[in-house]
Design an enzyme around this catalytic site. Sequence first.
Site, PDB file in Angstrom:
ATOM      1  CD  GLU A  35      51.388 -62.568 -42.438  1.00  0.00           C
ATOM      2  OE1 GLU A  35      51.885 -63.391 -41.644  1.00  0.00           O
ATOM      3  OE2 GLU A  35      50.433 -62.836 -43.187  1.00  0.00           O
ATOM      4  NE  ARG A  67      49.334 -61.887 -49.309  1.00  0.00           N
ATOM      5  CZ  ARG A  67      48.709 -62.478 -48.293  1.00  0.00           C
ATOM      6  NH1 ARG A  67      47.538 -62.022 -47.885  1.00  0.00           N
ATOM      7  NH2 ARG A  67      49.248 -63.505 -47.666  1.00  0.00           N
ATOM      8  CG  ASP A  77      49.290 -67.380 -46.690  1.00  0.00           C
ATOM      9  OD1 ASP A  77      50.153 -68.277 -46.583  1.00  0.00           O
ATOM     10  OD2 ASP A  77      48.747 -66.835 -45.713  1.00  0.00           O
ATOM     11  CD1 TRP A 128      46.050 -59.236 -44.628  1.00  0.00           C
ATOM     12  CD2 TRP A 128      45.766 -58.396 -42.573  1.00  0.00           C
ATOM     13  NE1 TRP A 128      47.296 -59.182 -44.029  1.00  0.00           N
ATOM     14  CE2 TRP A 128      47.150 -58.674 -42.759  1.00  0.00           C
ATOM     15  CE3 TRP A 128      45.352 -57.858 -41.353  1.00  0.00           C
ATOM     16  CZ2 TRP A 128      48.115 -58.434 -41.783  1.00  0.00           C
ATOM     17  CZ3 TRP A 128      46.320 -57.612 -40.366  1.00  0.00           C
ATOM     18  CH2 TRP A 128      47.689 -57.909 -40.580  1.00  0.00           C
ATOM     19  NE  ARG A 186      46.715 -69.214 -39.545  1.00  0.00           N
ATOM     20  CZ  ARG A 186      45.695 -68.387 -39.417  1.00  0.00           C
ATOM     21  NH1 ARG A 186      44.514 -68.829 -39.012  1.00  0.00           N
ATOM     22  NH2 ARG A 186      45.835 -67.109 -39.648  1.00  0.00           N
ATOM     23  CG  HIS A 210      43.175 -65.076 -49.038  1.00  0.00           C
ATOM     24  ND1 HIS A 210      42.480 -65.194 -47.853  1.00  0.00           N
ATOM     25  CD2 HIS A 210      44.484 -64.950 -48.695  1.00  0.00           C
ATOM     26  CE1 HIS A 210      43.332 -65.128 -46.855  1.00  0.00           C
ATOM     27  NE2 HIS A 210      44.560 -64.992 -47.317  1.00  0.00           N
ATOM     28  NE  ARG A 265      58.183 -68.492 -43.543  1.00  0.00           N
ATOM     29  CZ  ARG A 265      57.003 -67.936 -43.438  1.00  0.00           C
ATOM     30  NH1 ARG A 265      56.875 -66.707 -42.992  1.00  0.00           N
ATOM     31  NH2 ARG A 265      55.905 -68.595 -43.787  1.00  0.00           N
ATOM     32  CE  LYS A 286      55.345 -63.778 -40.901  1.00  0.00           C
ATOM     33  NZ  LYS A 286      54.078 -64.398 -40.468  1.00  0.00           N
ATOM     34  CD  GLU A 338      46.962 -70.330 -42.689  1.00  0.00           C
ATOM     35  OE1 GLU A 338      48.151 -70.707 -42.790  1.00  0.00           O
ATOM     36  OE2 GLU A 338      46.628 -69.133 -42.599  1.00  0.00           O
TER      37      GLU A 338
END
Lengths: 656, 656
Positions: B257, B301, B330, B491, B139, B468, B290, B253, B358
């Site tokens: 993901e 989510r 996000d 996603w 990003r 999103h 995180r 993290k 991003e």
Amino acid sequence: MKRFLLSVLFLQLVGWGVSVVRAEDGSRLWLRFDNVSTAAAVTGVKCTAMTELKTYWTGGPVTLKRQKGLAADGYTITSQGGKTVIAAAGDAGLLYGAYHLLRLQQMGKSCDNLGIKEAPAYDLRILNHWDNPNGTVERGFAGKSIFLNPDPMHMKMYARACASVGINGTVLNNVNAKPEALATESLAKTKAIADQLRPYGIRVYLSINFASPIKVGGLKTADPLDADVIRWWKDKVNEIYKLIPDFGGFLVKANSEGEPGPQDFGRTHVDGANMLAAALKPHKGIVMWRAFVYAPQSSDRANQAYLEFMPFDGQFADNVIIQIKNGPIDFQPREPYSPLFTAMQKTPMMVEFQITQEYLGAANHLVYLAPMWKEFFSFVKPASLKAMAGVANIGDDTNWCGHHFAQANWYAFGRLAWNPALSSKEIADEWLLQTFTTNARCVATLSQLMLDSRENCVNYMMPLGIHHIFAGIHHYGPEPWYSPRGTRADWTPPYYHKADSIGLGFDRTLAGSANVRQYPDSLCRLYNDIKTCPENLLAWFHHVPWDYRMRSGRTFWDELCHKYDDGVRETRRLLAFWDAMQPVIDQQRFYEVQRKLRIQARDAEWWRDACLLYFQTFSHRPLPLDVEHPVHNLDEMMKFRIHIGMYENPECGYTK
Amino acid sequence: MKRFLLSVLFLQLVGWGVSVVRAEDGSRLWLRFDNVSTAAAVTGVKCTAMTELKTYWTGGPVTLKRQKGLAADGYTITSQGGKTVIAAAGDAGLLYGAYHLLRLQQMGKSCDNLGIKEAPAYDLRILNHWDNPNGTVERGFAGKSIFLNPDPMHMKMYARACASVGINGTVLNNVNAKPEALATESLAKTKAIADQLRPYGIRVYLSINFASPIKVGGLKTADPLDADVIRWWKDKVNEIYKLIPDFGGFLVKANSEGEPGPQDFGRTHVDGANMLAAALKPHKGIVMWRAFVYAPQSSDRANQAYLEFMPFDGQFADNVIIQIKNGPIDFQPREPYSPLFTAMQKTPMMVEFQITQEYLGAANHLVYLAPMWKEFFSFVKPASLKAMAGVANIGDDTNWCGHHFAQANWYAFGRLAWNPALSSKEIADEWLLQTFTTNARCVATLSQLMLDSRENCVNYMMPLGIHHIFAGIHHYGPEPWYSPRGTRADWTPPYYHKADSIGLGFDRTLAGSANVRQYPDSLCRLYNDIKTCPENLLAWFHHVPWDYRMRSGRTFWDELCHKYDDGVRETRRLLAFWDAMQPVIDQQRFYEVQRKLRIQARDAEWWRDACLLYFQTFSHRPLPLDVEHPVHNLDEMMKFRIHIGMYENPECGYTK
């Protein structure tokens, strides 16, 4: 006021609701009547008019009769008590009368108590097809030539469409003519087409290449005073008339843009035209000799046709007509009329309009051209002309013209050639009622959008008298900077716009190229003085300083910015109103037109950005804050190319 | 009102005239002071502050002195009669004081009679670089990693810029960490960077891969309760501190993901974080763990982080801080705050903001983020947090951030981490005065445009709580339809917008995913009721019917159309005002920003057209006539791809 009117109209649209509108592909043009289940009682003269009425007329009995004393092609329609009589001097008049009746039917008008008497303004109402033998069409944006492999059903539809608006002649091939057009095998094809068009009162004509005696005939020269050449043309004409007894004649582009002509042999336009006219005369054929001439060495191309033709005024044979483009340059979005029209006093003249939108967004932009042609007639008296020609916008696309609304220009050309006194609005209304809807509010809205569309195109392309700042080859997008090394100056935009640090525009005043002198005194004075010159021609006749104060109170630069921006906004408004029409328009045509209008809206932005950013490199002035500022970059636009030539419609405009 | 204000301001701009403004490339960020010809008299503590002042301070004598009783990193500045004293507990405070003084100088403010006392809100003000070992930046839209081949001059400028706004920590590598980050050769590079940053009070941190014991250490497991694993981490930490005695700690993290984590070994976040914390504790290092977790099987989510972390509230070691993104999904243009912030009561927390854009137009769009972060702090009390982290927007581009105005976000992040009570306007004004101009009218105009820019971005991207609906990979353009077969539902945009014939939006009420329940009671009630839910979060918490009546009186659909269209218009207005700034901005930065603003204006159109046309396939409602209608075609936009990944800034947006 106009804007307000449309808003009010729109508010009334809300009640439309969604009705079932069947899909249409536009192939039926404005002839969308269905075959009737039971043929109407049509009696009298057996002719094409009778067939049309029997097939499509849903009203009461009609009688067709011949009547002396009526003008050629004229007709009367009288109806009473459900019975209708169409009278005319000949079959053509009867056919025009029949289409008049069918038009009323299609528009949902009453066909009772009619007392109509019509006669055309011009005997010759002719389309010029710029079709090449290989099927490409120069400045054609609707597919290939319809004459390449002429399908009988297709030819019939073409003939009906033409005849329904009074068109009675068609030049089948490009004015940039291949000599082969006169070869024997090619003439056989021409005969086949002529046979198919004849029942609809349409004569065929051919563009000829002046060097044909050499290229086709094998002679050593094409000198119009050469005896062999004269004989060759005479024989060729006789050959044609044997095949096509009602052949119309020749259209000639000579000594123009590299085409051969009499000057190649030390002869004049008169020598060339009169020689051909003599060959055609015994058959009542005519020569349409184009006045579209200009020379690379000329400091003002706009002067050239006048300079070259005025000396011959009165010297052309009586079956020669000089065919002059409406403006002195070349079919720009706005030009003043060509001064030849008012200057030549002893020569038959005809105007050449361009129906195909070479300089008006091709088949992507909705631009209704009747207002442009009416503007011409506000300067040139219709009666001063002998005929009217229009460069066709027709190809083998399903919808004939590439853009559904481009059909309106074919329609309008025919209607104006019949009657130049019709208003643009009358013609638009007629066409809309026949093609899209009989909903009166919808027609009123669309009609107004059509009427505004040409001025709007002028605004986003080249307002205030700017002209010919198109891309070099395809004439679609803006390239005011186009000037590759070695290119003839008069083929580059800077020749026309002459932008510099002082201002913009071509000085054609008495202090400049003196082009104004070619106009009648009163107009000469009007155009010569920047204070009286109409602002919509300002940069045509003047090199206008950037800070020149316009009637709006703005500087010329600011006014220019506003005009371009108005063009963008109006194009978006056109799109928005079309979107609002969705409930009353069939799906296929709605989406096809919507897609084009979206291209047009994006293109308008491209035009505005390219022109303002480029001219800004000369004006060094900021854009007014209340116009929308360019969203594209000049350097990127200058690198951008559309890779098409002069035979295609661009898929879309600027893509960055 | 706002619009009126800007117009008035602009009218005042007219008088600017053109002054000579030297070209600038943005490389000096907001530290644009020149080296002074004669060093000022700076006495007292010899430290970096002294060097900075001697190099750049043009005022009278300054004394630097240590003073007990002041907060760590805090300082006082007192000046009288041309003499200035900066006092602080240590060198860092002196440096911050020096930069404060230099800031006043650069802004053209008086530096006399000062009586300043400052102390930071947070001890830890930290940048997170998502830089990979190969030099790409996840990003990252401003080139490659500045840490790939760290040039000393470049590192020094980076350190000065960070220190000048109070940033005192930096995580050098991507949270998606390669295990190699802890390899011995890699640590040597980290040490070199740490040595360069240390004089500016900046500690380095590393993101670690939880599987490092396996990947780097050759162990069979990374189970945090395994004795060998515990020893390996202890040894590794000791190795690091031998190289870098003031090393800051780890950012982790884990189980997010696809990254490894303690759950892979049947352990918990607490097990993992506390094990690492124990290894760091003797060195005063910390763990930033995180909370960015979500699961493919989750029906919402937004619920996941709360569900996964709340059970552990109070169980983390005292040198663990849970790092939570500002919103529950996000970094969207607008999200409500993450409910963990108000729910967790016994756990140290820090917020993770994303400075790099991003989801906000990358380095192409001018979006000033302070208002977004201030909006977060209007819900989450600054004092409830322990620290503030920001994902950096820094790369090796000449101007550091890709977009000149993106520098303002780096600047604002630092200033807010120092003092979250500063207003967005104060920060914008400070930054503008230091970077572009000290012309007060110009600053006022640009500042207002910056302040409006985030809400405007929300409008053209995803207004009214939509979120999103970005393109799958690069998160740059709109792809609300993106949903390739086989892709995890969470996603894909339809998971979030849930458009259907009834309406649009994610039902997170008690009748839906019950996400509202994670908020305090009063907010839960507010958000749960569509009538009281703030309209800017409507589609976040509700599936809003197309005909839902908004406070404006419009239907939800019409309001949506207007919001998108407002976004386009405001973006164009931003461009127009920037254009008007030309006389006071240096040429290079003017044109570079102009080019970006043009992209932004075109992108705003792309966003509006794509989203409205796509959502219209569900709403089946016409666009209001008074919004600008889409000029792009949905089918073409759906086929369009930008061929970049997550490591690049797109050259431009939609190209058709």
